[in-house]
Design an enzyme around this catalytic site. Sequence first.
Site, mmCIF file in Angstrom:
data_model
loop_
_atom_site.group_PDB
_atom_site.id
_atom_site.type_symbol
_atom_site.label_atom_id
_atom_site.label_comp_id
_atom_site.label_asym_id
_atom_site.label_seq_id
_atom_site.Cartn_x
_atom_site.Cartn_y
_atom_site.Cartn_z
ATOM 1 N N ARG A 37 0.466 -1.361 0.050
ATOM 2 C CA ARG A 37 0.232 0.329 0.312
ATOM 3 C C ARG A 37 1.079 1.399 -0.052
ATOM 4 O O ARG A 37 0.076 2.110 -0.495
ATOM 5 C CB ARG A 37 -0.819 -0.222 0.814
ATOM 6 C CG ARG A 37 -2.058 -0.935 1.042
ATOM 7 C CD ARG A 37 -3.509 -0.487 2.469
ATOM 8 N NE ARG A 37 -4.794 -1.426 1.564
ATOM 9 C CZ ARG A 37 -5.192 -1.953 2.906
ATOM 10 N NH1 ARG A 37 -5.244 -1.933 4.110
ATOM 11 N NH2 ARG A 37 -6.354 -2.516 2.272
ATOM 12 N N LYS A 199 -17.541 -16.478 2.320
ATOM 13 C CA LYS A 199 -19.096 -16.090 2.982
ATOM 14 C C LYS A 199 -20.244 -15.369 1.400
ATOM 15 O O LYS A 199 -19.748 -14.307 1.535
ATOM 16 C CB LYS A 199 -19.381 -15.088 3.992
ATOM 17 C CG LYS A 199 -18.582 -15.570 5.483
ATOM 18 C CD LYS A 199 -18.753 -14.571 6.092
ATOM 19 C CE LYS A 199 -20.339 -13.947 6.683
ATOM 20 N NZ LYS A 199 -19.680 -13.068 7.824
ATOM 21 N N GLY A 353 -9.261 -8.940 -0.279
ATOM 22 C CA GLY A 353 -7.737 -9.235 0.348
ATOM 23 C C GLY A 353 -7.200 -10.701 0.260
ATOM 24 O O GLY A 353 -6.100 -10.827 -0.537
ATOM 25 N N GLY A 376 -12.860 -4.113 0.751
ATOM 26 C CA GLY A 376 -14.351 -3.606 0.832
ATOM 27 C C GLY A 376 -14.665 -2.892 0.026
ATOM 28 O O GLY A 376 -15.789 -2.656 -0.916
#
Length: 396
Positions: A37, A199, A353, A376
């Site tokens: 990053r 999920k 991620g 996200g």
Amino acid sequence: MKRKSLNDITVKGKRVFLRVDFNVPLDDQQEITDDTRIKASLPTLRHLMGEGAKIVCASHLGRPKGEEIPELSLKPVVERLSELLDQEVIFTGEITGPGIDSLKSQLKEGQIILLENLRFHPGETKNDPQLARELAKDIDIYINDAFGACHRAHASIQKITELVPVAAAGYLLQKEIDFLGMATENPPQNYCVILGGAKVSDKIPVITNLLDKAQKILIGGAMAYTFLKAKNENVGSSRVETDFIATCNDILKKAEEKQVKLLLPIDHVAAIKIEPEVTIRMIKKGKEIPGNMMGLDIGFDTIDLYKKELADAELIVWNGPMGVFEIENFAAGTEEIAKAVAESSATTIVGGGDSVAAVHKAGVAEKITHISTGGGASLEFLAGEKLPGIESLSES
Ligand code: ADP
Ligand code: MG
């Protein structure tokens, strides 16, 4: 109004507030374990330095929840950033106050100050106008390059844009918008989406949005089992989100109506538990997963099938591993799909991620057209949601 980007503005001699995403992983000695990053922010920083801007740089790190937590200081980041830029970066451990104000006023062209972790201040996550006003003080130009935080309406992301003369996107943010925009608005005709991960509930908004855009959706990972359950298949003790079986049924129906090819795994690698040494069993096409076993990776026939579907794609978007790729016995599906994506002649975009980690693990990161820096944030973007950090750049 149109969103400005860095190339639209002159920064020479201007005081620039640069919001970056230096939310890097640290080990328990506060050593940076992955500086991706920081490196991702360098094109914008180097441009600003080269053009003679006076740079006030700011980021969050972790979740200190409004408190000063020494372990979450940006100090290790300053050191790494100085090394990478080969230039001193000024750091006082403060976010606002007279010390910062006077440093700001004395900044020379090309110089950089890094503020302390913005989330040490309780106002950051509350989008507090008072904090935003202090951050915006004496600032001529606001640049957002923190894609990973753009889904948050925080003081340094959203409120500040109302308080500065000019707000624009940095190179990193612009690149994210360009590529993820391609995936959500006017994608090419042969568009293939690969979705996996832990999920199904996390990914429903993405599938729902992309059902209108993509020709093919290939599903793997734990989320496949809620879909298979919805089709009344026996999935043993695989991870199923019972509350979402009905939603998965709806999605299967919609895919059929819209003639989107939605594919589910046809064979599996299963085991009784998620452990490195556990005995594995290949569940062949047409066979059921035994009651005490979980599907933990896609099988070889599924890999072949998905590879064939990828072959003629013009655009591939991938989010979510195909199996428990952290464990060697369940990593083949993710690794093979990573290689297939990398070797494809399509424009390829990977977000999330764990998916990004998987692409690095497979050693093919260099061959991916765009690796998103936001977990996200990229999911929300792909779901078609408006991100506060991006929206507020268009308004100003
Ligand atoms: P990303 O971070 O790329 O968005 P997710 O966080 O959604 O991806 O999912 C990644 C996690 O999903 C990994 O930790 C992986 O072990 C887990 N996973 C993948 N397939 C399965 C499976 N069949 N059963 C249980 N966990 C799985
Ligand atoms: Mg994840």
